[in-house]
Scaffold this motif. Structure first.
Motif, short mmCIF file in Angstrom:
data_model
loop_
_atom_site.label_atom_id
_atom_site.label_comp_id
_atom_site.label_asym_id
_atom_site.label_seq_id
_atom_site.Cartn_x
_atom_site.Cartn_y
_atom_site.Cartn_z
N LEU A 153 0.83 -1.21 0.00
CA LEU A 153 0.00 0.00 0.00
C LEU A 153 0.87 1.26 0.00
N ARG A 154 1.96 1.23 0.75
CA ARG A 154 2.86 2.38 0.79
C ARG A 154 3.50 2.61 -0.58
N THR A 155 3.82 1.52 -1.28
CA THR A 155 4.39 1.66 -2.62
C THR A 155 3.36 2.21 -3.59
N HIS A 156 2.14 1.70 -3.49
CA HIS A 156 1.09 2.15 -4.41
C HIS A 156 0.78 3.63 -4.24
N PHE A 157 0.62 4.08 -3.00
CA PHE A 157 0.23 5.46 -2.73
C PHE A 157 1.43 6.40 -2.60
N ASN A 158 2.65 5.81 -2.55
CA ASN A 158 3.85 6.62 -2.30
C ASN A 158 3.67 7.47 -1.05
N ASP A 159 3.17 6.80 -0.01
CA ASP A 159 2.84 7.47 1.25
C ASP A 159 2.96 6.44 2.37
N PRO A 160 3.46 6.82 3.54
CA PRO A 160 3.61 5.83 4.62
C PRO A 160 2.30 5.31 5.21
N ILE A 161 1.18 5.98 4.99
CA ILE A 161 -0.15 5.58 5.51
C ILE A 161 -0.20 5.71 7.04
N LEU A 162 0.68 4.97 7.72
CA LEU A 162 0.81 5.06 9.18
C LEU A 162 2.16 5.68 9.50
N ALA A 163 2.16 6.74 10.30
CA ALA A 163 3.39 7.41 10.69
C ALA A 163 3.57 7.31 12.19
N ARG A 164 4.76 6.89 12.61
CA ARG A 164 5.01 6.73 14.05
C ARG A 164 5.10 8.08 14.74
N ARG A 165 4.40 8.20 15.88
CA ARG A 165 4.47 9.37 16.74
C ARG A 165 4.71 8.87 18.17
N GLY A 166 5.97 8.85 18.57
CA GLY A 166 6.27 8.29 19.88
C GLY A 166 6.06 6.80 19.88
N ASN A 167 5.18 6.33 20.79
CA ASN A 167 4.91 4.90 20.89
C ASN A 167 3.66 4.48 20.12
N THR A 168 3.07 5.41 19.39
CA THR A 168 1.84 5.10 18.66
C THR A 168 2.02 5.46 17.18
N TYR A 169 1.02 5.08 16.40
CA TYR A 169 0.99 5.43 14.98
C TYR A 169 -0.20 6.35 14.71
N GLU A 170 0.00 7.28 13.82
CA GLU A 170 -1.07 8.18 13.39
C GLU A 170 -1.26 8.07 11.89
#
Length: 312
Positions: free
Chosen positions: A48-65
């Motif tokens: 999915l990240r390759t298709h959209f050229n976007d991380p989709i989920l980005a780490r923020r500390g101990n969680t993902y946004e």
């Protein structure tokens, strides 16, 4: 020739893990939800990240946004999955008594405990394989009804809030004031002055979330003092017990509200605008025979409720 990529070159199977990842915001929880291994979900996320050229989920500390793109994809993904489900559940000759379709609807706890319960009972007798998923609406859902109704089968809400959408009128109810059994003013019969000086519990209170009765109080010039807001018509009477507060509920809920004996119902000292309950739905369902059957079932349930309450 269109510049859009051919559907044949898109892996539509990725919609399911994408929806789970957007909802859960965690590879671990998404994998558990889909009953897949974490490596399998991680591989899907990589594609999915390759298709959209976007991380989709980005780490923020101990969680993902969710990334900004992922946030935009959330609404599209749920709509796409629901549309795909409807495509593959459609039948050339649909029969209710053999169908296993699931209908999804939003409504308040009042709507779900009245017409929703009646529809479920009727369906159990005539279409035992048909399932209903009733979900509580929220102000954001109602505000975005035109889009939300693309991915669900209906929204149960009275007239006065929505417009420019197809609807089926179901039944008419009325508003009743409820109070603690210890409220001496309420027991003696309320006046308009009593309403003006009383403290209240409301179910909704904002520019876009309100009931017709509370809006009418404002139109009558009453500046109500609201002590609590609880987005539940069924729970509201519990917030009155042992206080001098007042609340408003639909007449269909009065029997359950007063059953224990610590809450009383009082007729309002003004002509309350009747409550016309309706089922709202998206125009895309207009020619769907299954949805047509469901709407007819709701109209029948509304007539039965009207008859029941007319005799009480």
């Amino acid at each position: 020739m269109s510049d859009k990529p051919s559907l044949a070159r898109l892996d539509l199977n990725l919609l399911v893990p994408l929806d789970a990842l957007l909802t859960e915001r965690s590879v671990t929880r998404a994998a558990e939800r889909l009953r897949l291994s974490q490596p399998a979900l991680s591989a899907a996320l990589a594609r999915l990240r390759t298709h959209f050229n976007d991380p989709i989920l980005a780490r923020r500390g101990n969680t993902y946004e969710l990334t900004p793109l992922a946030q935009r994809l959330t609404e599209y993904t749920s709509t796409a999955l629901e549309t795909a489900r409807r495509v593959f559940e459609s039948q050339s000759e649909w029969q209710a008594d053999t169908s296993t379709r699931e209908f999804t609807l939003y409504g308040s706890d009042y709507a779900l405990s009245t017409v929703g319960a009646m529809v479920s009972r009727l369906a159990s007798e005539r279409a035992p394989g048909v399932r209903f998923r009733f979900m509580l609406h929220t102000p954001p859902i109602v505000e975005d009804a035109a889009n939300r109704l693309r991915s669900v089968d209906g929204l149960l809400i009275p007239h006065g809030v929505l417009s420019d959408l197809p609807f089926d009128d179901l039944w008419t109810d009325r508003w009743v004031i409820v109070a603690s059994a210890t409220n001496a003013r309420a027991r003696a019969g309320l006046t308009m002055d009593d309403l003006a000086t009383a403290h209240w519990v409301f179910t909704y209170q904002s520019m876009t979330a309100f009931t017709s009765a509370t809006r009418q109080l404002q139109q009558l010039g009453l500046e109500t003092m609201v002590d609590a807001v609880v987005e539940s018509f069924i729970a509201l009477p519990r917030y009155l017990v042992g206080t001098n507060r007042l609340g408003l509920v639909q007449a269909a809920l009065v029997q359950s509200a007063t059953a224990v004996g610590d809450v009383i119902a009082v007729e309002p000292p003004f002509d309350v605008t009747p409550l016309l309950n309706a089922l709202w739905w998206h125009p895309s369902h207009r020619n769907d025979p299954e949805h047509t059957w469901m709407r007819a079932l709701f109209r029948e349930a509304g007539r039965l409720l009207e008859t029941e309450h007319a005799s009480t």
